[in-house]
Design an enzyme around this catalytic site. Structure first.
Site, mmCIF file in Angstrom:
data_model
loop_
_atom_site.group_PDB
_atom_site.id
_atom_site.type_symbol
_atom_site.label_atom_id
_atom_site.label_comp_id
_atom_site.label_asym_id
_atom_site.label_seq_id
_atom_site.Cartn_x
_atom_site.Cartn_y
_atom_site.Cartn_z
ATOM 1 N N GLY A 33 0.829 -1.206 0.000
ATOM 2 C CA GLY A 33 0.000 0.000 0.000
ATOM 3 C C GLY A 33 0.863 1.255 0.000
ATOM 4 O O GLY A 33 1.864 1.311 0.705
ATOM 5 N N ILE B 193 1.572 2.696 6.709
ATOM 6 C CA ILE B 193 0.836 3.511 7.681
ATOM 7 C C ILE B 193 0.476 2.669 8.904
ATOM 8 O O ILE B 193 0.155 3.205 9.949
ATOM 9 C CB ILE B 193 -0.437 4.144 7.078
ATOM 10 C CG1 ILE B 193 -1.460 3.081 6.663
ATOM 11 C CG2 ILE B 193 -0.103 5.066 5.907
ATOM 12 C CD1 ILE B 193 -2.862 3.645 6.444
ATOM 13 N N ASP B 194 0.532 1.339 8.775
ATOM 14 C CA ASP B 194 0.111 0.463 9.887
ATOM 15 C C ASP B 194 1.167 0.360 11.003
ATOM 16 O O ASP B 194 0.856 -0.050 12.111
ATOM 17 C CB ASP B 194 -0.183 -0.952 9.369
ATOM 18 C CG ASP B 194 -1.296 -0.975 8.328
ATOM 19 O OD1 ASP B 194 -2.026 0.025 8.214
ATOM 20 O OD2 ASP B 194 -1.415 -1.988 7.619
ATOM 21 N N GLY C 13 -1.291 -9.644 -6.612
ATOM 22 C CA GLY C 13 -0.706 -10.101 -7.876
ATOM 23 C C GLY C 13 -0.362 -11.566 -7.832
ATOM 24 O O GLY C 13 -0.560 -12.228 -6.819
ATOM 25 N N GLU D 292 -9.890 -1.280 12.036
ATOM 26 C CA GLU D 292 -10.658 -2.137 11.125
ATOM 27 C C GLU D 292 -10.628 -3.618 11.537
ATOM 28 O O GLU D 292 -11.524 -4.373 11.190
ATOM 29 C CB GLU D 292 -10.171 -1.974 9.683
ATOM 30 C CG GLU D 292 -8.718 -2.334 9.454
ATOM 31 C CD GLU D 292 -8.246 -2.053 8.021
ATOM 32 O OE1 GLU D 292 -9.080 -1.840 7.131
ATOM 33 O OE2 GLU D 292 -7.022 -2.064 7.799
ATOM 34 N N GLY E 254 -5.305 -0.312 9.484
ATOM 35 C CA GLY E 254 -4.306 -0.962 10.335
ATOM 36 C C GLY E 254 -4.196 -2.464 10.115
ATOM 37 O O GLY E 254 -3.412 -3.132 10.788
ATOM 38 N N ILE F 258 -8.162 8.181 2.769
ATOM 39 C CA ILE F 258 -7.698 9.520 3.172
ATOM 40 C C ILE F 258 -6.470 9.363 4.071
ATOM 41 O O ILE F 258 -5.555 10.174 4.039
ATOM 42 C CB ILE F 258 -8.842 10.267 3.901
ATOM 43 C CG1 ILE F 258 -9.894 10.692 2.879
ATOM 44 C CG2 ILE F 258 -8.323 11.460 4.698
ATOM 45 C CD1 ILE F 258 -11.154 11.266 3.470
HETATM 46 N N1 LIG Z 1 4.649 -6.940 -4.812
HETATM 47 C C1 LIG Z 1 3.620 -7.720 -4.498
HETATM 48 N N2 LIG Z 1 3.170 -8.646 -5.367
HETATM 49 C C2 LIG Z 1 2.132 -9.421 -5.057
HETATM 50 N N3 LIG Z 1 1.472 -9.346 -3.900
HETATM 51 C C3 LIG Z 1 1.872 -8.450 -2.996
HETATM 52 C C4 LIG Z 1 2.952 -7.579 -3.246
HETATM 53 N N4 LIG Z 1 3.116 -6.793 -2.151
HETATM 54 C C5 LIG Z 1 2.192 -7.164 -1.276
HETATM 55 N N5 LIG Z 1 1.456 -8.144 -1.771
HETATM 56 C C6 LIG Z 1 0.346 -8.820 -1.127
HETATM 57 O O1 LIG Z 1 -0.563 -7.810 -0.771
HETATM 58 C C7 LIG Z 1 -1.157 -8.110 0.488
HETATM 59 C C8 LIG Z 1 -0.919 -6.983 1.372
HETATM 60 O O2 LIG Z 1 0.409 -7.012 1.743
HETATM 61 P P1 LIG Z 1 0.860 -6.028 2.815
HETATM 62 O O3 LIG Z 1 1.251 -6.691 4.053
HETATM 63 O O4 LIG Z 1 -0.076 -4.935 2.917
HETATM 64 O O5 LIG Z 1 2.080 -5.448 2.034
HETATM 65 P P2 LIG Z 1 2.927 -4.367 2.611
HETATM 66 O O6 LIG Z 1 2.921 -4.627 4.057
HETATM 67 O O7 LIG Z 1 4.174 -4.576 1.916
HETATM 68 O O8 LIG Z 1 2.293 -3.078 2.271
HETATM 69 C C9 LIG Z 1 -0.542 -9.408 0.970
HETATM 70 O O9 LIG Z 1 -1.424 -10.440 0.674
HETATM 71 C C10 LIG Z 1 0.740 -9.514 0.162
HETATM 72 O O10 LIG Z 1 1.114 -10.846 -0.045
HETATM 73 O O1 LIG Z 2 -5.157 -0.402 -0.862
HETATM 74 P P1 LIG Z 2 -6.012 -1.452 -0.263
HETATM 75 O O2 LIG Z 2 -5.859 -2.740 -1.002
HETATM 76 O O3 LIG Z 2 -7.414 -1.007 -0.094
HETATM 77 O O4 LIG Z 2 -5.395 -1.772 1.169
HETATM 78 C C1 LIG Z 2 -5.933 -1.386 2.387
HETATM 79 C C2 LIG Z 2 -4.959 -1.771 3.472
HETATM 80 O O5 LIG Z 2 -3.704 -1.149 3.236
HETATM 81 C C3 LIG Z 2 -3.332 -0.389 4.351
HETATM 82 O O6 LIG Z 2 -3.815 0.929 4.161
HETATM 83 C C4 LIG Z 2 -1.843 -0.304 4.479
HETATM 84 O O7 LIG Z 2 -1.300 -1.580 4.644
HETATM 85 P P2 LIG Z 2 0.112 -1.952 4.063
HETATM 86 O O8 LIG Z 2 1.050 -0.854 4.431
HETATM 87 O O9 LIG Z 2 0.449 -3.252 4.692
HETATM 88 O O10 LIG Z 2 -0.023 -2.059 2.586
HETATM 89 C C5 LIG Z 2 -4.051 -1.093 5.499
HETATM 90 O O11 LIG Z 2 -4.165 -0.287 6.646
HETATM 91 C C6 LIG Z 2 -5.376 -1.407 4.862
HETATM 92 O O12 LIG Z 2 -6.014 -2.490 5.482
HETATM 93 MG MG LIG Z 3 1.531 -4.706 5.655
#
Ligand SMILES: Nc1ncnc2c1ncn2[C@@H]1O[C@H](COP(=O)(O)OP(=O)(O)O)[C@@H](O)[C@H]1O
Ligand SMILES: O=P(O)(O)OC[C@H]1O[C@](O)(COP(=O)(O)O)[C@@H](O)[C@@H]1O
Ligand SMILES: [Mg+2]
Length: 360
Positions: free
Chosen positions: A14, A134-135, A83, A231, A178, A281
């Site tokens: 994110g 942001i988490d 992905g 959330e 979060g 936001i």
């Molecule tokens: N580059 C990527 N390619 C495919 N899936 C991804 C990628 N980055 C994150 N994800 C997937 O997106 C979801 C959210 O990951 P998340 O923990 O939010 O990523 P991050 O913490 O790096 O922001 C997870 O299911 C993770 O496996």
């Molecule tokens: O962009 P999306 O797929 O709606 O993701 C929402 C999620 O990404 C976040 O904003 C940030 O999470 P990550 O930093 O792990 O990507 C979470 O707080 C929220 O649950």
């Molecule tokens: Mg994460």
């Protein structure tokens, strides 16, 4: 002595404010100090798969010398958080060689960094990680880029909601992001003067919430209240937080709406509630001064780790300093939960904020 290198940088997961500030710091330090070539990989693993590369230079985005990157939200490289990376792992691993990379700096959260660490181990890449989210749930670092700005954004929203709540004697329920952790809710809830903060790490009971609201009204003539709910918050009896049988809820069950319904159902006094879901936001806006500072120091440190030939390390903020920590160790402890017995929870409780039913 300078050694010519070609390094890649990508942003994954994110987006959040401060990503562009890291890119700026990496490009500046790598080109000015080390005279390396820096390429940006767009859309994280998707860009690697497609072997896409964008040449980055220190003043490449300037307009009459004005550098927008430090204060610009989002990421100029684009990002993905989903992905089919695993299906294409071999191709992505091969892209590192095909793009002639000597090292890759990955700015990501726990999800992305875990994917990239696996690829790096298999492909023997020199990977250096920079934590963003942001988490704030990445372990072994007190700060991840984007968290401070998001806390400020939520705090600002709570300030605004407080005065309209007070004017109408309402209970405002504010749903924040979060994922599985409550760092955002806890920090912003305390900073924004919430009366109730519900976190995934500390189960709540609706009776506890209603009791707090009743006490505010009866004991302190405090007819309005602010409830911050993460959330991923959970109830004490471990049933799903969202009851799909309730007609007004979306299929995804907004927890904020659910809490509002529950307050109306279980409160012994009439309570007028309103729900605000802050949503994306929280991921927008210009980065705070602290996020810019952390992003800049992280970017500089990541380049130095590449120069030192360090493999699979993450830059981290510990005790006011930037240090290197092994990425595998970070991932083993992520996502990092809020400590239910930590000083922030104890501070909230000491101020009479209901933070769920913490077991002594
Ligand atoms: N580059 C990527 N390619 C495919 N899936 C991804 C990628 N980055 C994150 N994800 C997937 O997106 C979801 C959210 O990951 P998340 O923990 O939010 O990523 P991050 O913490 O790096 O922001 C997870 O299911 C993770 O496996
Ligand atoms: O962009 P999306 O797929 O709606 O993701 C929402 C999620 O990404 C976040 O904003 C940030 O999470 P990550 O930093 O792990 O990507 C979470 O707080 C929220 O649950
Ligand atoms: Mg994460």
């Amino acid at each position: 002595m300078k050694t010519q290198k070609r390094i890649g940088i990508l942003t994954s997961g994110g987006d959040c404010p401060g990503l562009n500030a890291v890119i700026r710091a990496v490009v500046s330090h790598a080109t000015l100090t080390y005279d390396w070539e820096v390429i940006g990989i767009p859309y994280a693993t998707q860009g690697l798969l497609e072997q896409k590369a964008i040449a980055l230079s220190r003043h490449g985005l300037d307009l009459r010398g004005i550098d927008p990157l430090l204060s610009m939200g989002g990421t100029i490289l684009g990002s993905i958080n989903k992905g089919n990376t695993l299906e294409h792992a071999d191709e992505i691993i091969a892209s590192y060689q095909a793009l002639a990379l000597d090292a890759l700096i990955a700015v990501g959260g726990d999800g992305s960094l875990s994917i990239l660490n696996d690829l790096a181990c298999r492909g023997n890449w020199q990977l250096v990680a920079v934590p963003k989210t942001i988490d704030n749930d990445v372990a072994l670092t007190e700060r991840s880029i984007g968290f401070d700005t998001a806390v400020n954004t939520i705090t600002d929203a709570l300030n605004r909601l407080t005065f309209t709540a007070a004017s109408h004697d309402r209970v405002m329920i504010v749903e924040v992001m979060g994922r599985s952790t409550g760092h955002l809710a806890l920090h912003a809830g305390i900073a924004g003067g919430a009366d109730v903060i519900l976190l995934p790490e500390i189960p709540y009971s609706i009776q506890g919430v209603c009791r707090t609201l009743a006490e505010l009204r009866d004991r302190w003539a405090h007819k309005f209240a602010i409830v911050v709910v993460a959330e991923g918050a959970k109830t004490t009896n471990e049933v799903l937080s969202c009851d799909p049988a309730l007609p007004s809820l979306t299929p995804q069950c907004g927890i904020g709406q659910y809490i509002a319904e529950q307050i109306s159902r279980y409160s012994t006094m009439p309570i007028d509630t309103r729900v605000s879901v802050l949503g994306h936001i929280q991921r927008g806006g210009i980065p705070s001064a602290l996020d810019r500072l952390v992003a800049t120091t992280f970017g500089k440190a990541a380049v130095d780790l590449v120069a030192q030939g360090q493999l699979r390390q993450m830059v981290a903020w510990q005790n006011g300093r930037v240090v290197a920590v092994p990425l595998a160790e970070v991932l083993a402890h992520s996502p990092l939960p809020v400590d239910p017995n930590g000083y922030l929870v104890k501070t909230a409780q000491a101020l009479g904020i209901y933070v769920g039913d913490v077991l002594a």
